[in-house]
Design a protein around this motif. Structure first.
Motif: not given
Ligand code: FAD
Lengths: 478, 363
Positions: A183, A188, B113, B121, B123, B160, B316
Motif C-alpha cells: 500500500v 503510487d 484508489a 488494488r 489499479r 490514487g 492515512r
C-alpha cells in the motif's frame, strides 16, 4: 572523460571499472544486436553507496549514465549513447531478506530472476514473473522493463509483484518508495517507476511479493490444423471464464525449426499450430478444468490433445515453446525478437498479415506468442552483415508494428521501447500523451542525464498519431 | 477533513473537451478547483481554503464500449460505478472495483484508489486512462489491450492521485469473468489469527473481521470453492447481505476514522494500539488493512501512528475535525518521498489549480 574514469576507479576499485576498448565490446549492445554504441566506461558497484557516488561523479562531469542488468533486454535499453557510463548492477546480487510468512523478499537489483524462485522454493513459494530469459536476466532489469512471461496471463507482470523500491535518483538522492505492505503512502510512485526503462533512476533494492507454489499443475498440448483454429480455442477457453496459467501458441514455421533442431519435442511437422495450456491451482479444480480445456480445443478443431503424464513430458511440451529461440538461433547469426500486443480476437488476421510481411520481404520469420494476452513475438532470423537483408528486416519490423497498431494494439507488451521503437511512439501516442510522460520524466530527471535517448522520439513529435487505433476515437458523451 | 459547506460555484462539463477548456482557462486565471465525482471520498484531504469553483464530473457519463469478447470496457469517468457493474454483469463479467458508496463514480473511485472488502488494488482494473491535464491537454495512457509496456505507466500516478495531477475523464477497464460459484460464510467468536489463515485459502476473495465476527467470501471454480468450504465446517452460509453489512461498517459514522496498512504477520500486534485507544476496528486481513473508527479524538492519531509503525505500512486519516489536523498530514508520514511529490505537482499542475492544498504535504 579520463578524469571521471579516475574518479570512478576510486569509488569502485580498479577491477570494477572497465574502460579498455576490448572490455567495452560486450557492452556495445544488449539482446537487440542491431543497435549498438560504445560506452565511455563500465562500472560495477557492489552496494548502494557506490551507486550514489557514481551518479554524483557523473553529474559533476556532465556525463550521462545508464543502469544495466544482464544485458538481455531486447529494445536497446541498457546501451549507453554518447559515450555515457554504464552502471552494471550484476554485483549487487544478494537476496537480503526472505519473509515466508509475509510472502515477500527483499533483493538487490542484480539477483537473477530464476535464482530467487530457487532460493525460496523450500518455503513453498516462488517469484511469479517468468520471462523466458529468467535464467540470465536480473530483477532490476525486470523492474525497469515491467517484464512478463508465459505465466503473466494468470499471475500478472512484474508491476503486480513489486511492493517497494529503493531508488537512487538521477541527482544522487536515495529514496524509498512504496511499502512492504504493497500500500503506497501518497502517490503510487513504485507503479510509475516500474516500466521506467532505467530512465527514472537506478533501482538499488526491490521488495517483491512471493506467491505460493500451486499444489497441482497440468500441462496440455493441443495440435491444430492451422493457427486460426488454435486462436479460436484460446478465445473460447478465456470466454468460458477459465484462467489458465499459460496459453501459448507455436506456429507451423516454429514447429519445423524446433523439430529440425536439438530441441525437437516430437511434434508432428505437418501441424499448423500447437497450443500449450497450463492449468494450476487447487487439485479439486484443476482436474475438471483439464477436461473443459480439452473440450474447447476439440470443438475449435484440434486433431489431438495430450496431457503431460509426468514432469519429463511437461518439459517436452514446453520445449516446443522454449526451444524456439535456440532453434531459430541455429538458422542464422542474428535473431530479431519482435514484441507487440493486439486484442486477442484480432490475432488470426494479424498473424496472417505478419507472415505475409515476412514472405514479401523474403525473411525467415516464425511466431511463438502469448496467445492468452494477445502478445505477439514474430521472430526473424537473419545475418546483420548482409546489408540488404538487414534493411529488409527493419522494413518488415516497421510494417509489423503498423499492422498491430491498425488492429487496435500497441507496440510493446514486455520488451519496452528503448532505442528500438522510440521513433514509433508517435504512431501510438499523440503529442499530448507524450507530454504527460515527459512531465513524469522531468519530475525524476529534469536534466535527462539518466539513460537519455530512450523511450521518447528524437523529434518532437510525430504527426502520425492514430488515436483511433488505440480505441480512443472521439466518443460522444451521453 | 469535512466537506466544505458552500462551494462558490460548480462547473459541470458534459464532455472531455469541456473539461479541457475549463482547465485551460482555470490554469490561465489561476482559478482553483476542487474536483468531485460521487462525493463519497471527498473527506480524505488535508484542510485547505475553499476553492474558487467545484469541477463536478457527474455529467461525464456513459459506457462507450463493452467488448465481451475481450472482457474490456471503455467508460466515462462520471459514470456511476453501480451502473458499470450492472452492465458488466449483464455481459457475464464482474467489475473488479468495490464501490465506496451508492453514488460513487468510476473516476472518483480510481482517483481515491478506494478499496473495499473484495478488491484491494483499484489499479489492477485499469488498462488505460484518459486524463485532462491541468494545462488543458487531454492525454491518454495505456490502452485497451491487457498487456502493455509502450511508454511509461502514467496511469499509476492518477489512480490514487486524488485528482492532484490531472482529471480522469475516461478509463479502459479490465473486467473479470463472473466466478462460477460464490459463497458467503460467517462466524462469530473468531480470532484474528485464524481469520488470517482463512483469508489465504485459494478461493478467498473477501475476508473481513470486526468485533470478533468473520465474514468470508469464497469465489471461483465451483469445485475449488466447495473444497475450501469443506475446510471450514464451522462457518455458516450467509447471503450477499453479510458483505453489504461489511461495506456499511466501513462507512459507519465516526468522529475520527483512520486506516493503517500492515504486514500480515504484524496485523494482530498492529491492532492493539487502536483497540487500546477505543477504536472499533474493521480488518481486511487479505489486504492487510485496518480501518479504525474512533468516537473520541483523544489519542486517535497517536494510536494510528503507533499501529502503522508496528504494522510496517503507511497510515492515512480518512476523517477528522480540522483542528485535530494542525500538525498532521492525513496521507501519513512520507517526508522522504515529498520532494518527488512536489516535483510531480510542479510539472503536472504548475498553477496549482487542482485540489490545491488538499493532497500529500499540502500540495
Ligand atoms: C532469449 C530471450 C528471451 C526473453 N524473454 C522475455 C520474456 O519472456 N519476457 C520479457 O518480458 N522479456 C524477455 N526478454 C527480454 C529481457 O530479458 C527482459 O527485458 C529483462 O527484464 C532484461 O533484464 P536484464 O537484467 O538483462 O536487463 P538489461 O537488458 O541489462 O536492462 C534492461 C533495462 O533495464 C534497465 N535497468 C537494468 N538494471 C536497472 C536498475 N538496477 N535500475 C534501473 N534500471 C535498470 C536498463 O537501463 C535497461 O533500460 C528476453 C530476452 C531474451 C534474450
Amino acid at each position: 572523460m579520463s578524469e571521471l574514469i579516475a574518479k570512478l576507479r576510486d569509488i569502485v576499485g580498479p577491477a570494477a571499472c572497465l574502460s579498455r576498448p576490448e572490455e567495452l565490446l560486450v557492452y556495445e549492445a544488449d539482446g537487440l544486436t542491431v543497435h549498438s554504441a560504445r560506452p565511455g566506461a563500465v562500472v560495477l558497484p557492489s552496494h548502494r553507496d557506490q551507486v550514489v557516488a557514481i551518479v554524483r561523479a557523473c553529474r559533476e562531469a556532465g556525463v550521462p549514465f545508464v543502469p544495466r542488468g544482464a544485458g538481455t533486454g531486447l529494445s536497446g535499453g541498457a546501451v549507453a549513447l554518447e559515450d555515457g557510463i554504464v552502471i552494471e548492477c550484476s554485483r549487487m546480487q544478494r537476496i537480503l531478506e526472505v519473509s515466508p510468512e509475509d510472502r515477500l523478499a527483499v533483493v538487490q537489483p542484480g539477483v537473477i530472476n530464476a535464482e530467487l524462485s530457487k532460493a525460496v522454493k523450500h518455503h513453498g513459494l516462488f517469484y511469479a514473473p517468468d520471462p523466458s530469459s529468467q535464467a540470465a536476466c536480473t530483477i532490476g532489469g525486470n523492474v525497469a522493463e515491467n517484464s512478463g512471461g508465459p505465466h503473466t496471463l494468470k499471475y500478472g507482470t512484474t508491476t503486480d509483484h513489486v511492493l517497494a523500491l529503493e531508488l537512487v535518483l538521477p541527482d544522487g538522492e536515495c529514496v524509498r518508495l512504496g511499502s512492504p505492505t504493497g500500500v503506497p503512502a501518497g502517490l503510487d510512485l513504485v507503479g510509475a517507476v516500474v516500466g521506467g526503462e532505467g530512465t527514472l533512476g537506478i533501482v538499488t533494492e526491490i521488495t517483491v511479493r512471493l506467491t505460493p507454489i500451486p499444489p497441482r499443475v497440468e500441462t496440455l498440448l493441443a495440435i491444430f490444423p492451422d493457427v486460426v483454429s488454435a486462436c479460436r480455442a484460446v478465445g473460447s477457453v478465456i470466454q468460458s471464464g477459465l484462467v489458465p496459467a499459460a496459453l501459448e501458441i507455436v506456429d507451423r514455421r516454429t514447429i519445423e525449426a524446433v523439430e529440425a533442431s536439438v530441441y525437437a519435442a516430437g511434434l508432428p511437422t505437418d501441424a499448423g499450430a500447437v497450443l500449450i495450456v497450463e492449468l494450476d491451482g487447487a487439485p479439486e479444480a484443476v482436474a475438471g478444468q483439464v477436461e473443459r480445456v480439452r473440450e474447447h480445443a476439440r470443438s475449435a478443431g484440434a486433431s489431438g490433445v495430450e496431457v503431460a503424464r509426468d514432469e519429463a513430458e511437461r518439459v517436452r511440451f514446453w520445449r516446443a515453446r522454449k526451444g524456439a529461440f535456440g532453434a531459430m538461433g541455429r538458422l542464422a547469426p542474428d535473431l530479431y525478437v519482435h514484441d507487440a500486443v493486439v486484442p486477442r480476437s484480432k490475432l488470426p488476421e494479424v498473424l496472417a498479415t505478419v507472415c505475409e510481411i515476412g514472405d514479401r520481404h523474403r525473411l525467415n520469420l516464425c511466431n511463438v506468442f502469448h496467445a492468452g494476452d494477445g502478445n505477439l513475438h514474430p521472430n526473424i532470423c537473419f545475418d546483420r552483415r548482409d546489408a540488404d537483408e538487414l534493411a529488409r528486416v527493419m522494413t518488415a519490423g516497421e510494417e509489423i508494428l503498423r499492422a498491430c497498431i491498425e488492429a487496435g494494439g500497441v507496440i510493446s507488451g514486455e520488451h519496452g521501447i528503448g532505442t528500438e521503437k522510440r521513433e514509433f511512439m508517435g504512431l501510438v501516442y499523440s503529442d499530448d500523451d507524450l507530454e504527460a510522460m515527459l512531465r513524469l520524466r522531468a519530475a525524476f530527471d529534469p536534466e535527462r542525464v539518466c539513460n537519455p535517448g530512450k523511450v521518447f522520439p528524437s523529434t518532437r513529435f510525430c504527426a502520425e498519431s492514430n488515436p483511433k487505433a488505440r480505441g480512443y476515437d472521439r466518443v460522444p458523451f451521453e | 477533513m469535512s466537506e466544505p459547506s458552500a462551494p462558490t460555484s460548480a462547473l459541470r462539463p458534459g464532455s472531455a473537451e469541456q473539461v479541457s477548456e475549463i482547465l485551460r482557462e482555470s490554469s490561465g486565471l489561476r482559478r482553483t478547483l476542487w474536483i468531485r465525482g460521487g462525493g463519497t471520498r471527498l473527506g480524505i484531504a488535508n484542510p485547505a481554503p475553499p476553492p474558487d469553483a467545484w469541477l463536478d464530473l457527474r455529467d461525464l457519463r456513459g459506457v462507450f464500449e463493452l467488448d465481451a469478447e475481450e472482457g474490456v470496457a471503455h467508460v466515462a469517468a462520471g459514470t456511476s460505478l453501480n451502473l458499470v457493474a450492472a452492465e458488466a454483469h449483464a455481459a457475464g463479467f464482474e467489475l473488479p472495483l468495490d464501490p465506496p458508496g451508492p453514488t460513487s463514480t468510476l473516476g472518483g473511485c480510481l482517483a481515491a484508489a478506494a478499496v473495499g472488502p473484495r478488491f484491494p488494488r483499484p489499479r489492477d482494473a485499469v488498462l488505460g486512462l484518459g486524463v485532462a491535464l491541468a494545462t488543458g491537454e487531454i492525454s491518454h495512457c495505456g490502452g485497451r489491450v491487457v498487456k502493455n509496456v509502450t511508454g511509461y505507466d502514467v496511469a499509476k500516478l492518477h489512480v490514487g492521485g486524488f485528482g492532484s495531477l490531472g482529471v480522469i475523464v475516461s478509463a479502459w477497464l479490465r473486467l473479470r469473468p463472473l466466478p462460477e460459484r460464490v459463497l458467503v460464510l460467517a462466524r462469530k467468536d473468531e480470532t484474528l489469527e485464524r481469520v488470517l489463515a482463512v483469508s489465504r485459502l485459494s478461493t478467498a476473495r473477501a475476508a473481513a473481521f470486526e468485533d470478533g465476527a468473520l465474514v468470508l467470501e469464497l469465489a471461483g471454480d465451483a469445485a475449488a470453492v466447495e473444497a475450501d468450504r469443506e475446510r471450514l465446517p464451522d462457518l455458516e452460509e450467509w447471503g450477499d447481505g453479510a458483505l453489504e453489512a461489511v461495506r456499511s461498517a466501513q462507512e459507519a459514522p465516526a468522529r475520527v476514522r483512520t486506516r493503517v496498512a500492515s504486514l500480515p504477520t504484524r496485523i494482530v500486534d498492529a491492532s492493539v494500539p487502536l483497540r487500546d485507544a477505543g477504536a472499533r476496528i474493521l480488518c481486511y486481513p487479505g489486504s492487510g488493512l485496518l480501518l479504525a473508527c474512533f468516537d473520541r479524538e483523544e489519542g486517535a492519531l497517536e494510536a494510528t501512528r503507533q499501529s502503522a509503525r508496528i504494522g510496517g505500512g503507511p497510515f492515512r486519516v480518512e476523517q477528522a475535525p480540522d483542528d485535530l489536523l494542525e500538525n498532521v498530514d492525513v496521507f501519513g508520514d512520507l517526508s522522504e518521498q515529498l520532494p518527488l511529490h512536489r516535483a510531480l505537482k510542479d510539472r503536472f499542475d504548475p498553477a496549482r489549480i487542482l485540489n490545491p492544498g488538499r493532497f500529500v504535504g499540502g500540495l
